[in-house]
Design a protein around this motif. Structure first.
Motif, PDB file in Angstrom:
ATOM      1  N   TYR A  96       0.831  -1.205   0.000  1.00  0.00           N
ATOM      2  CA  TYR A  96       0.000   0.000   0.000  1.00  0.00           C
ATOM      3  C   TYR A  96       0.871   1.263   0.000  1.00  0.00           C
ATOM      4  N   ALA A  97       2.041   1.194   0.656  1.00  0.00           N
ATOM      5  CA  ALA A  97       2.926   2.358   0.716  1.00  0.00           C
ATOM      6  C   ALA A  97       3.399   2.772  -0.673  1.00  0.00           C
ATOM      7  N   SER A  98       3.487   1.803  -1.595  1.00  0.00           N
ATOM      8  CA  SER A  98       3.904   2.134  -2.960  1.00  0.00           C
ATOM      9  C   SER A  98       2.869   2.987  -3.676  1.00  0.00           C
ATOM     10  N   ALA A  99       1.606   2.876  -3.280  1.00  0.00           N
ATOM     11  CA  ALA A  99       0.553   3.663  -3.924  1.00  0.00           C
ATOM     12  C   ALA A  99       0.828   5.154  -3.769  1.00  0.00           C
ATOM     13  N   LEU A 100       1.372   5.539  -2.614  1.00  0.00           N
ATOM     14  CA  LEU A 100       1.655   6.950  -2.370  1.00  0.00           C
ATOM     15  C   LEU A 100       2.683   7.474  -3.373  1.00  0.00           C
ATOM     16  N   GLY A 101       3.781   6.733  -3.550  1.00  0.00           N
ATOM     17  CA  GLY A 101       4.794   7.138  -4.518  1.00  0.00           C
ATOM     18  C   GLY A 101       4.255   7.149  -5.937  1.00  0.00           C
ATOM     19  N   ALA A 102       3.415   6.164  -6.289  1.00  0.00           N
ATOM     20  CA  ALA A 102       2.847   6.088  -7.641  1.00  0.00           C
ATOM     21  C   ALA A 102       1.962   7.296  -7.927  1.00  0.00           C
ATOM     22  N   PHE A 103       1.124   7.664  -6.957  1.00  0.00           N
ATOM     23  CA  PHE A 103       0.252   8.814  -7.155  1.00  0.00           C
ATOM     24  C   PHE A 103       1.058  10.103  -7.300  1.00  0.00           C
ATOM     25  N   GLU A 104       2.128  10.231  -6.542  1.00  0.00           N
ATOM     26  CA  GLU A 104       2.924  11.459  -6.625  1.00  0.00           C
ATOM     27  C   GLU A 104       3.675  11.541  -7.949  1.00  0.00           C
ATOM     28  N   VAL A 105       4.162  10.409  -8.451  1.00  0.00           N
ATOM     29  CA  VAL A 105       4.808  10.405  -9.772  1.00  0.00           C
ATOM     30  C   VAL A 105       3.804  10.828 -10.847  1.00  0.00           C
ATOM     31  N   ALA A 106       2.575  10.318 -10.753  1.00  0.00           N
ATOM     32  CA  ALA A 106       1.561  10.609 -11.764  1.00  0.00           C
ATOM     33  C   ALA A 106       1.016  12.026 -11.650  1.00  0.00           C
ATOM     34  N   LEU A 107       0.877  12.522 -10.410  1.00  0.00           N
ATOM     35  CA  LEU A 107       0.198  13.799 -10.205  1.00  0.00           C
ATOM     36  C   LEU A 107       1.112  15.009 -10.331  1.00  0.00           C
ATOM     37  N   ALA A 108       2.398  14.839 -10.041  1.00  0.00           N
ATOM     38  CA  ALA A 108       3.314  15.983 -10.052  1.00  0.00           C
ATOM     39  C   ALA A 108       3.329  16.711 -11.400  1.00  0.00           C
ATOM     40  N   PRO A 109       3.485  16.000 -12.535  1.00  0.00           N
ATOM     41  CA  PRO A 109       3.470  16.731 -13.813  1.00  0.00           C
ATOM     42  C   PRO A 109       2.111  17.333 -14.138  1.00  0.00           C
ATOM     43  N   VAL A 110       1.030  16.692 -13.684  1.00  0.00           N
ATOM     44  CA  VAL A 110      -0.311  17.233 -13.933  1.00  0.00           C
ATOM     45  C   VAL A 110      -0.486  18.561 -13.195  1.00  0.00           C
ATOM     46  N   VAL A 111      -0.087  18.576 -11.919  1.00  0.00           N
ATOM     47  CA  VAL A 111      -0.195  19.804 -11.126  1.00  0.00           C
ATOM     48  C   VAL A 111       0.677  20.905 -11.711  1.00  0.00           C
ATOM     49  N   ALA A 112       1.909  20.544 -12.114  1.00  0.00           N
ATOM     50  CA  ALA A 112       2.810  21.533 -12.710  1.00  0.00           C
ATOM     51  C   ALA A 112       2.202  22.123 -13.985  1.00  0.00           C
ATOM     52  N   ALA A 113       1.575  21.272 -14.800  1.00  0.00           N
ATOM     53  CA  ALA A 113       0.957  21.744 -16.044  1.00  0.00           C
ATOM     54  C   ALA A 113      -0.227  22.667 -15.756  1.00  0.00           C
ATOM     55  N   VAL A 114      -1.009  22.340 -14.717  1.00  0.00           N
ATOM     56  CA  VAL A 114      -2.154  23.187 -14.350  1.00  0.00           C
ATOM     57  C   VAL A 114      -1.680  24.566 -13.917  1.00  0.00           C
ATOM     58  N   TRP A 115      -0.648  24.594 -13.060  1.00  0.00           N
ATOM     59  CA  TRP A 115      -0.129  25.895 -12.601  1.00  0.00           C
ATOM     60  C   TRP A 115       0.424  26.691 -13.778  1.00  0.00           C
ATOM     61  N   ALA A 116       1.121  26.014 -14.698  1.00  0.00           N
ATOM     62  CA  ALA A 116       1.686  26.706 -15.857  1.00  0.00           C
ATOM     63  C   ALA A 116       0.574  27.285 -16.735  1.00  0.00           C
ATOM     64  N   ARG A 117      -0.506  26.526 -16.882  1.00  0.00           N
ATOM     65  CA  ARG A 117      -1.618  26.987 -17.724  1.00  0.00           C
ATOM     66  C   ARG A 117      -2.335  28.175 -17.080  1.00  0.00           C
ATOM     67  N   MET A 118      -2.438  28.150 -15.741  1.00  0.00           N
ATOM     68  CA  MET A 118      -3.120  29.234 -15.035  1.00  0.00           C
ATOM     69  C   MET A 118      -2.273  30.502 -14.979  1.00  0.00           C
ATOM     70  N   GLY A 119      -0.955  30.337 -15.070  1.00  0.00           N
ATOM     71  CA  GLY A 119      -0.065  31.493 -15.067  1.00  0.00           C
ATOM     72  C   GLY A 119      -0.222  32.333 -13.815  1.00  0.00           C
ATOM     73  N   HIS A 120      -0.396  33.650 -13.978  1.00  0.00           N
ATOM     74  CA  HIS A 120      -0.488  34.549 -12.834  1.00  0.00           C
ATOM     75  C   HIS A 120      -1.802  34.415 -12.069  1.00  0.00           C
ATOM     76  N   SER A 121      -2.768  33.689 -12.635  1.00  0.00           N
ATOM     77  CA  SER A 121      -4.057  33.531 -11.952  1.00  0.00           C
ATOM     78  C   SER A 121      -4.068  32.316 -11.013  1.00  0.00           C
ATOM     79  N   GLN A 122      -2.949  31.596 -10.933  1.00  0.00           N
ATOM     80  CA  GLN A 122      -2.898  30.424 -10.046  1.00  0.00           C
ATOM     81  C   GLN A 122      -2.951  30.869  -8.591  1.00  0.00           C
ATOM     82  N   PRO A 123      -3.358  29.973  -7.677  1.00  0.00           N
ATOM     83  CA  PRO A 123      -3.490  30.353  -6.265  1.00  0.00           C
ATOM     84  C   PRO A 123      -2.157  30.812  -5.671  1.00  0.00           C
ATOM     85  N   HIS A 124      -2.263  31.648  -4.641  1.00  0.00           N
ATOM     86  CA  HIS A 124      -1.082  32.085  -3.902  1.00  0.00           C
ATOM     87  C   HIS A 124      -0.431  30.887  -3.220  1.00  0.00           C
TER      88      HIS A 124
END
Length: 501
Positions: free
Chosen positions: A341-369
């Protein structure tokens, strides 16, 4: 080749020029350091995924026979020690060893610690954990520093390089529990510890082989002490270590220093250390009034990090214990060890990190503080615990078995929260720390992790004494409320956190 070029290559200031774009457009040294972190996290989190189970399992099954709450408390105390030592590790690299040698010796100590734990005796377990704590304290704060040295301050690739490095960390976090967990389940815990040892050895080998690609790998420390001060420091460190070791052995021999008291002592130190650290910064004449003003909002973010990591670190303690006793270890007909089960945490972070980075990049200056990103992370951490109230409620006894998806869902929320908080938190730390303390920026962050583990070491003792819905519900609710408080303070934080956006 000119004499200047030869000297630069010899003292290890800069890697060869052709390295600069050799790894997916990034410096070749990023591959060396990311490879090291893959194996370091493989060994550290692979071992940690089975550590609490090893503590709690019966002696007949090669465990240490601790009660579950005690096992989780001791595992948390080990984490406290790791992050407290990391504060000293940064100073040793800056003043005595240099980053390259600090990481090298740290890796050697970690490998020796895992090999020690592979020996099936309780005494070697404690020796191994001590070596791993010291080694991780040397390695962890200094690898990130070496990544930063690969880039110029204004290099646009810098953030993307750290994103790749962060992904490497999570690849190790995903793979480690899979291997060590399977071995512990099928061959015994010490086989799992052996796999961690081999992993760290592989990481060390590729680190040494790739050293020519690293910036700042010269032998002297960046802010080296003068010769007389160096001799005094080395003498003080040696004498201090010997005195503490002898005193500890004597107190243990007369029965005063029990495991419970040792855990309590580490918790006390984890509370006092950040208090002293902040007091020194507020009182230091080298800190300007403007910098002192930015420290006030940082205290809020520091405490938010403590709350979130208090939840996060239990992914390897109470959550693993719950999974081992009350969660099914079958998904779609496939059986697996509870530690997976502990591996699930690492798997989710590998998958989600680029998604979150892409969302922030797309939002630009309108992203949350940054403060809101951290608050969202804390809330998600709290929700991951509140989710566990549902499957643990309404049972007549503790023999129930919940579906695996409950644990997986909890880790999904926790993984997303970690991606949101860790990247924003470390970035804010580097920008809000006073210039006079800039070389100790990582120390501030590690103190929040040490305090989170110190508090966890006390709280998890209740795991055996209260109902599971109450345990996860109360802790989760506290985290959600803490996140909402940070959101409520957002207007003040935005005003006082300049230049953080």
């Amino acid at each position: 080749m000119s004499r200047t070029a030869i000297d630069t290559e010899a003292n290890g200031e800069q890697p060869p020029p052709e390295d600069d774009h050799a790894f997916f457009g990034h410096p070749r040294g990023l591959l060396t350091l990311s490879g090291l972190e893959v194996w370091e996290r493989f060994s550290f989190l692979g071992m940690q995924a089975i550590l609490v189970l090893y503590f709690a399992d019966s002696v007949a099954n090669e465990g240490l026979g601790m009660a579950p709450g005690t096992a989780a408390s001791v595992a948390a105390a080990y984490g406290t020690l790791v992050y407290l030592v990391s504060v000293a590790g940064g100073w040793l690299a800056d003043r005595i060893l240099g980053s390259y040698r600090a990481v090298l010796w740290g890796g050697i100590l970690i490998a020796l610690g895992h090999y020690s734990m592979a020996v099936p005796t309780a005494a070697m377990t404690w020796v191994g954990l001590g070596l791993i704590s010291a080694g991780t304290g040397l390695l962890k704060p200094n690898v990130a520093t070496m990544v930063g040295k690969l880039y110029a301050t204004d290099d646009d690739r810098r953030d993307a390089g750290f994103a790749l490095y962060y992904m490497a960390i999570n690849i190790g976090a995903f793979a480690g529990p899979l291997i060590t967990g399977w071995l512990a389940d099928h061959r015994g815990y010490h086989w799992g510890f052996s796999a961690a040892a081999i992993g760290m050895t592989l990481g060390l080998a590729q680190y040494v082989l790739g050293r020519r690609h690293l910036a700042g790998r010269k032998h002297s420390a960046e802010f080296a002490l003068a010769p007389d001060a160096l001799r005094r420091a080395v003498r003080t460190i040696i004498v201090g270590v010997v005195v503490v070791a002898v005193l500890g052995v004597l107190l243990a021999a007369v029965g005063w220093l029990t495991m419970d008291r040792f855990v309590d002592l580490l918790t006390l130190i984890s509370v006092l250390a950040p208090v002293v650290y902040f007091w020194v910064m507020f009182k230091s004449p080298r800190v300007t009034a403007e910098e002192r003003g930015r420290l006030k909002p940082y205290i809020v973010l520091f405490l938010a990090s403590v709350v979130f990591n208090f939840i996060l670190f239990q992914a390897y303690s109470t959550m693993i214990l719950l999974a081992s006793t009350n969660a099914r270890t079958t998904i779609l007909g496939f059986d697996f060890p509870a530690s997976w089960y502990a591996s699930a945490l690492g798997a989710f972070e590998v998958a989600l990190a680029p998604v979150v980075a892409a969302v922030w990049a797309r939002m630009g200056h309108s992203q949350p503080h940054a403060s809101n990103k951290i608050a969202f992370g804390v809330i998600l951490g709290g929700l991951s615990f509140l989710l566990m109230v549902v499957p643990t409620s309404g049972h007549a006894d503790d023999t129930y078995q919940m579906a695996a998806w409950w644990i997986v869902g909890s880790y999904l929320l926790l993984g997303l929260g970690d991606v949101l908080l860790e990247t924003s938190g470390m970035s804010a730390t580097s920008k809000l720390a006073p210039k006079a303390f800039s070389s100790q920026t990582m120390s501030l962050w590690f103190l929040s992790l040490a305090l989170a583990n110190g508090i966890q070491a006390q709280t998890v003792k209740l795991y055996d004494d209260v109902s599971k819905p109450a345990y996860f519900g109360v802790n989760g609710a506290i985290a959600v409320v803490a996140g909402l408080v940070v959101i409520a303070l957002a207007p003040w934080l935005r005003r006082t956190m300049h230049p953080v956006h």
